[in-house]
Design a protein around this motif. Sequence first.
Motif, short mmCIF file in Angstrom:
data_model
loop_
_atom_site.label_atom_id
_atom_site.label_comp_id
_atom_site.label_asym_id
_atom_site.label_seq_id
_atom_site.Cartn_x
_atom_site.Cartn_y
_atom_site.Cartn_z
N GLN A 5 1.44 -18.25 5.19
CA GLN A 5 0.72 -17.76 6.65
C GLN A 5 1.15 -18.22 7.99
OE1 GLN A 5 -2.79 -16.62 6.81
NE2 GLN A 5 -1.81 -15.53 4.90
N GLY A 6 0.53 -17.62 9.11
CA GLY A 6 1.55 -18.20 10.64
C GLY A 6 2.37 -17.30 11.51
N PHE A 7 1.87 -15.84 11.15
CA PHE A 7 3.05 -14.90 11.72
C PHE A 7 2.03 -14.05 12.07
CE2 PHE A 7 5.46 -16.30 7.97
CZ PHE A 7 6.10 -16.54 8.57
N ASP A 8 2.46 -13.24 13.38
CA ASP A 8 1.94 -12.05 14.13
C ASP A 8 3.03 -11.00 13.59
OD1 ASP A 8 0.17 -13.74 15.46
OD2 ASP A 8 1.42 -13.42 17.46
N ILE A 9 2.31 -10.18 12.85
CA ILE A 9 2.46 -8.51 12.40
C ILE A 9 2.10 -6.85 13.31
CG2 ILE A 9 2.67 -7.39 10.44
CD1 ILE A 9 2.13 -10.35 8.57
N ALA A 10 3.16 -7.25 13.45
CA ALA A 10 2.67 -5.68 14.46
C ALA A 10 3.30 -4.39 13.73
CB ALA A 10 3.38 -5.39 15.32
N VAL A 11 2.35 -3.80 12.94
CA VAL A 11 3.16 -2.53 12.19
C VAL A 11 2.66 -0.65 13.62
CG1 VAL A 11 2.63 -0.60 10.41
CG2 VAL A 11 2.53 -2.95 9.57
N ILE A 12 3.86 -0.23 13.45
CA ILE A 12 3.99 1.21 14.32
C ILE A 12 4.35 1.89 13.27
CG2 ILE A 12 5.43 2.52 15.98
CD1 ILE A 12 5.72 -0.13 16.91
N ALA A 13 3.25 2.85 12.90
CA ALA A 13 3.65 4.30 12.23
C ALA A 13 4.88 4.62 13.16
CB ALA A 13 2.09 4.72 12.21
N ARG A 14 5.27 5.78 12.36
CA ARG A 14 6.36 7.11 12.56
C ARG A 14 5.58 8.18 11.64
NH1 ARG A 14 11.93 4.79 10.65
NH2 ARG A 14 12.59 4.02 13.11
N ASN A 15 6.12 9.38 12.54
CA ASN A 15 5.72 10.75 12.18
C ASN A 15 5.37 10.73 10.77
OD1 ASN A 15 4.21 12.73 13.16
ND2 ASN A 15 6.81 13.72 13.87
N ALA A 16 6.60 10.22 10.08
CA ALA A 16 6.67 11.32 8.76
C ALA A 16 5.21 11.04 8.01
CB ALA A 16 8.67 10.66 7.94
N VAL A 17 4.38 9.70 8.26
CA VAL A 17 3.54 8.95 7.39
C VAL A 17 2.08 9.68 6.83
CG1 VAL A 17 2.23 7.81 8.96
CG2 VAL A 17 2.10 6.71 6.96
N LYS A 18 2.00 10.95 8.11
CA LYS A 18 0.78 11.72 8.46
C LYS A 18 0.46 12.65 7.13
CE LYS A 18 2.96 15.56 10.63
NZ LYS A 18 2.63 16.11 12.14
N ASP A 19 1.07 13.03 6.86
CA ASP A 19 0.93 13.28 5.24
C ASP A 19 0.56 13.25 4.16
OD1 ASP A 19 0.45 15.54 6.79
OD2 ASP A 19 3.32 16.24 6.69
N GLU A 20 1.11 11.66 3.89
CA GLU A 20 1.18 10.86 2.51
C GLU A 20 -0.58 10.26 2.48
OE1 GLU A 20 3.72 11.38 1.12
OE2 GLU A 20 5.51 11.64 2.34
N GLY A 21 -0.18 9.91 0.76
CA GLY A 21 -1.64 8.99 0.90
C GLY A 21 -1.46 7.38 0.71
N PHE A 22 -2.65 7.40 0.03
CA PHE A 22 -2.71 5.60 -0.48
C PHE A 22 -1.04 4.46 -0.74
CE2 PHE A 22 -3.95 1.89 -1.83
CZ PHE A 22 -4.56 0.33 -0.78
N HIS A 23 -0.87 4.81 -2.08
CA HIS A 23 -0.52 4.71 -2.11
C HIS A 23 1.45 4.63 -1.93
CE1 HIS A 23 -2.40 3.96 -5.74
NE2 HIS A 23 -3.22 5.10 -6.05
N LYS A 24 1.65 5.39 -1.37
CA LYS A 24 3.30 5.54 -0.18
C LYS A 24 2.81 4.64 0.41
CE LYS A 24 6.05 9.47 -0.71
NZ LYS A 24 6.98 9.25 -2.00
N VAL A 25 2.15 4.62 1.33
CA VAL A 25 1.99 3.81 3.16
C VAL A 25 1.83 2.55 1.78
CG1 VAL A 25 0.23 3.04 4.33
CG2 VAL A 25 0.17 5.81 4.03
N GLU A 26 1.00 2.39 1.21
CA GLU A 26 0.78 0.78 0.74
C GLU A 26 2.59 0.51 0.37
OE1 GLU A 26 -2.18 -1.13 -2.77
OE2 GLU A 26 -0.75 -0.02 -3.31
N SER A 27 3.47 1.08 -0.60
CA SER A 27 4.85 0.51 -0.83
C SER A 27 5.18 0.53 0.38
CB SER A 27 4.65 1.63 -2.79
OG SER A 27 5.49 2.74 -1.90
N ALA A 28 5.15 1.61 1.66
CA ALA A 28 6.19 1.04 2.21
C ALA A 28 5.67 0.01 2.97
CB ALA A 28 5.78 2.73 3.29
N LEU A 29 4.72 -0.35 3.26
CA LEU A 29 4.28 -1.15 4.03
C LEU A 29 4.40 -2.88 3.16
CD1 LEU A 29 3.00 -3.26 6.34
CD2 LEU A 29 0.34 -3.05 4.73
N LEU A 30 4.31 -2.73 1.66
CA LEU A 30 5.09 -3.43 0.49
C LEU A 30 6.60 -4.09 1.28
CD1 LEU A 30 2.68 -3.78 -1.80
CD2 LEU A 30 2.52 -5.47 -0.14
N HIS A 31 7.63 -2.99 1.04
CA HIS A 31 8.33 -3.02 1.13
C HIS A 31 8.98 -3.84 2.45
CE1 HIS A 31 12.21 -0.86 2.55
NE2 HIS A 31 13.05 -1.41 2.00
#
Length: 115
Positions: free
Chosen positions: A76-102
């Motif tokens: 806890q105690g963080f500001d987190i900003a995520v910027i999506a790249r173009n490659a993510v538009k065709d991906e499913g939930f599990h790919k998005v989830e694993s990329a974010l966790l990575h």
Amino acid sequence: MKHYHSLRKTKEFQQVYRTGKSKANKYFVLYCMENQLGYNRFGISVSKKVGNSVVRHRVTRLLRESYRLHQSELKQGFDIAVIARNAVKDEGFHKVESALLHLMGLHRLRRDEKH
């Protein structure tokens, strides 16, 4: 649905971009900085370059749900900003989830990390 705090104002995003550390993978760029608030704030940015509004909102929903499912595992105690790249538009939930966790692992935001 569990509520989380979010970055809303442009000024808040700019602060994270300027002073935070960034890590990236094929799908996202994740900026992170300490916020001294005792809780995390999460912000999502999906540019028009990624696709039309339907595609952008889908990516936003996938990111928001991935964060919601794993927010209890994060330090806890963080500001987190995520910027999506173009490659993510065709991906499913599990790919998005694993990329974010990575990226959260690279920033050492997860509690279970033994570094």
